[in-house]
Design a protein around this motif. Structure first.
Motif, short mmCIF file in Angstrom:
data_model
loop_
_atom_site.label_atom_id
_atom_site.label_comp_id
_atom_site.label_asym_id
_atom_site.label_seq_id
_atom_site.Cartn_x
_atom_site.Cartn_y
_atom_site.Cartn_z
N GLU A 165 17.04 17.90 43.36
CA GLU A 165 16.99 19.11 44.18
C GLU A 165 16.34 18.77 45.51
N SER B 21 16.81 22.54 50.39
CA SER B 21 16.29 23.87 50.08
C SER B 21 15.60 24.59 51.25
N ASN C 51 14.98 27.65 54.20
CA ASN C 51 14.72 29.08 54.05
C ASN C 51 15.72 29.90 54.85
N HIS D 171 12.43 20.13 56.41
CA HIS D 171 13.68 20.14 55.67
C HIS D 171 14.54 18.93 56.02
N TYR E 166 18.65 24.56 46.92
CA TYR E 166 18.06 25.81 46.45
C TYR E 166 17.46 26.58 47.63
N SER F 146 15.99 29.39 50.00
CA SER F 146 15.16 30.55 49.67
C SER F 146 15.64 31.79 50.41
N GLU G 178 17.48 31.45 45.79
CA GLU G 178 16.39 32.01 44.97
C GLU G 178 16.68 33.38 44.38
N ASP H 231 10.98 29.92 40.05
CA ASP H 231 11.14 28.51 39.70
C ASP H 231 11.23 28.29 38.19
N LEU I 253 14.79 29.06 37.32
CA LEU I 253 15.66 28.02 37.87
C LEU I 253 15.72 26.80 36.94
N TYR J 31 12.30 17.19 42.23
CA TYR J 31 12.19 18.20 43.29
C TYR J 31 11.66 17.52 44.54
N THR K 31 10.23 17.99 47.76
CA THR K 31 9.58 19.05 48.53
C THR K 31 8.23 18.57 49.05
N GLN L 271 3.19 21.51 48.30
CA GLN L 271 3.59 22.26 47.11
C GLN L 271 3.24 21.55 45.80
N PHE M 2 4.02 22.89 41.85
CA PHE M 2 4.84 22.26 40.82
C PHE M 2 4.03 21.89 39.58
N1 ARG Z 1 12.40 26.74 50.11
C1 ARG Z 1 11.23 25.97 49.86
C2 ARG Z 1 10.57 25.57 51.17
O1 ARG Z 1 11.19 25.56 52.20
C3 ARG Z 1 11.48 24.73 49.05
C4 ARG Z 1 12.04 24.97 47.67
C5 ARG Z 1 11.69 23.86 46.75
N2 ARG Z 1 12.27 23.97 45.46
C6 ARG Z 1 11.83 24.67 44.42
N3 ARG Z 1 12.52 24.64 43.31
N4 ARG Z 1 10.74 25.37 44.50
O2 ARG Z 1 9.41 25.21 51.18
#
Ligand code: ARG
Length: 485
Positions: free
Chosen positions: A39, A42, A44, A53, A79, A81, A176, A231, A234, A249, A251, A255, A259
């Motif tokens: 993944e 992702s 926004n 990103h 994925y 958001s 999401e 999440d 998901l 993931y 990211t 974060q 996780f």
């Molecule tokens: N949309 C989120 C961001 O921009 C990242 C998503 C990451 N993936 C997940 N499964 N939480 O920070």
């Protein structure tokens, strides 16, 4: 203090050169029968694709390519958001600004985003309205959901342009908002299993303290889901659909805790796949002050970053190469060198380190750059062009490989091992550093070993080494998503 030195025999290298399959070197069945969901990207909805990103996208694409080459089946999963505050704010903007429905692209959308944020500072009630809006979307309000779809389409189209620029493809894109309902059900399950509870203030909280992690909110007091709750759903969805052997993931490092908490909750829920989830965290990318026109607020668009790199590449080509290339040719080369440079600068260091993009350095034909690797490849091709057809019936028996040949051949031989390691650890930077090392061994080889001016039999053996070097340099860059000129 005792040791044994092993030395490769000439025979060893001859065998390797005779047996190696140019088209398949590096491909293996290492991960055969295993499925990995990767993944990445992702972004926004409602906001521009930001530089974080870019890092996720470039990194994720490379992980996918590496895994595929060594036999894994992969699912490239995006994925986006579309459930956060930013979306609610835009929907508020849609009712506040009459001309909102006329927006055509992400840049128009950004203007409204900036505008509504300004208004909120003056008008408290708008923030409340945004919270209410989020509640209504999750409740299934048809007209709000229609507006949300409108915004989502504009954003997804903008993202798609970026993916095309970067040469990235996904097998599935699911956003999401699709996981809101299932998220609520999973939270209910956590409450039933008694490690989540409803606090006096109304939120539903997961109790993680005794597992060494801070407690975290799953549902807000008005019942809306958090990022974390979605999440959980998901992960369930993906396991049900793909029966993966692992999921990674890609990211940002910020974060990490998110996780850890999500994976812990899934394990408390008794999910059999909980131990197969991995977070691949990465640091920040920053840009040199003033390098990029900050057109809309402080936002940096991918196209701007690439344009900056392509321009730097053009300057570099013009200043260091005396060529008779036409402008069109220079543009073409600058495109491949510039975009490659952005990817390489992103991939060559360990993901957790921060990066400062220095465009001039990034496109240099000397140093730790993709331009250097691309240059080595072109150099090798030029040698082969001069030789013409390679005689496949060369006699290896009496040939004695010199030191520079042996070093190069050892590196070429280790290529499959590097790819397997990179796949196992989800770390494309192994491949990036390998490519740099190979390029430098290749240049050492052609400095020390005459190829075109060598003897009849020798010339063909050396040409074979050059041919293999070119193939592996190109293939290694391909794994990083980088083309060759
Ligand atoms: N949309 C989120 C961001 O921009 C990242 C998503 C990451 N993936 C997940 N499964 N939480 O920070």
């Amino acid at each position: 203090g005792q040791y044994i030195n092993f030395t490769y025999s000439n025979q060893h290298f001859s065998n390797f050169l005779q047996d190696v399959n140019l088209a398949k070197h590096g491909r293996s069945k290492f991960g055969k029968g295993k499925k990995v969901v990767v993944e990445f990207s992702s972004p926004n909805i409602g906001k521009p694709f930001h530089i974080g990103h870019i890092r996720s996208t470039v990194l994720g694409e490379s992980v996918v390519r590496v895994l595929n080459s060594v036999g894994y089946k992969t699912i490239a999963f995006n994925y986006p958001s579309d459930s956060g505050t930013q979306v609610a704010l835009l929907l508020v903007a849609a009712t506040e600004f009459k001309d909102f429905p006329k927006i055509k692209n992400e840049k128009d959308m950004l203007n409204y985003y900036v505008e509504i944020n300004k208004r909120i500072e003056q008008d408290e009630t708008l923030a409340e309205k945004a919270r209410k809006t989020l509640e209504q979307i999750e409740g299934g309000d048809p007209s709000l959901n229609k507006q949300l779809a409108f915004i989502r389409d504009i954003s997804l189209a903008a993202f798609q342009k970026n993916y095309e620029l970067l040469g990235v493809k996904f097998d599935e894109t699911s956003s999401e908002s699709q996981f809101v309902q299932a998220g609520k059900e999973t939270v209910a399950e956590a409450v039933k299993k008694s490690f989540a509870f409803k606090a006096d203030t109304g939120e539903t909280v997961a109790e993680l303290k005794e597992h060494g992690l801070p407690n975290t909110i799953l549902l807000r007091s008005n019942g809306t889901t958090t990022y974390l709750a979605r999440d959980l759903a998901l992960a369930d969805y993906r396991f049900k659909k793909y029966k993966f052997d692992s999921t990674v993931y890609v990211t940002g490092s910020e974060q990490k805790l998110h996780f850890q908490q999500a994976f812990k909750i899934l394990s408390l829920l008794g999910r059999p796949y909980a131990s197969k989830l991995h977070h691949l965290p990465f640091g920040l990318i920053s840009l040199p002050e003033g390098a990029i026109s900050t057109r809309a607020g402080r936002v940096v668009f991918l196209e701007d970053v690439l344009a900056q790199a392509i321009n730097a590449a053009k300057e570099e080509i013009k200043s260091t190469r005396k060529t008779d290339y036409s402008d069109a040719e220079i543009n073409e080369i600058a495109q491949v060198v510039g975009i490659g440079a952005v990817k390489f600068a992103t991939l060559r260091i360990t993901p957790e380190k921060d990066i400062l993009f220095d465009f001039k350095k990034m496109v240099s034909f000397e140093g730790d750059t993709s331009a250097y690797i691309q240059y080595s490849y072109v150099r090798a091709k030029k040698i082969l062009e001069k030789i013409g057809k390679i005689n496949s019936k060369v006699k290896f028996e009496d040939y004695v490989f010199n030191g520079s040949e042996k070093e190069l051949l050892k590196a070429l031989q280790s290529y499959p091992v590097i790819l397997e390691k990179a796949a196992k650890d989800f770390q494309p930077y192994y491949v990036a550093n390998y490519a740099l090392d190979l390029a430098s061994k290749f240049s050492n080889f052609y400095e020390k070993t005459p190829v075109i001016k060598s003897e009849n039999n020798e010339i063909h053996i050396r040409a074979k080494i050059v041919e293999l070097s070119a193939a592996v340099l190109k293939d290694a860059l391909w794994h990083l998503g980088i083309d060759i000129p």
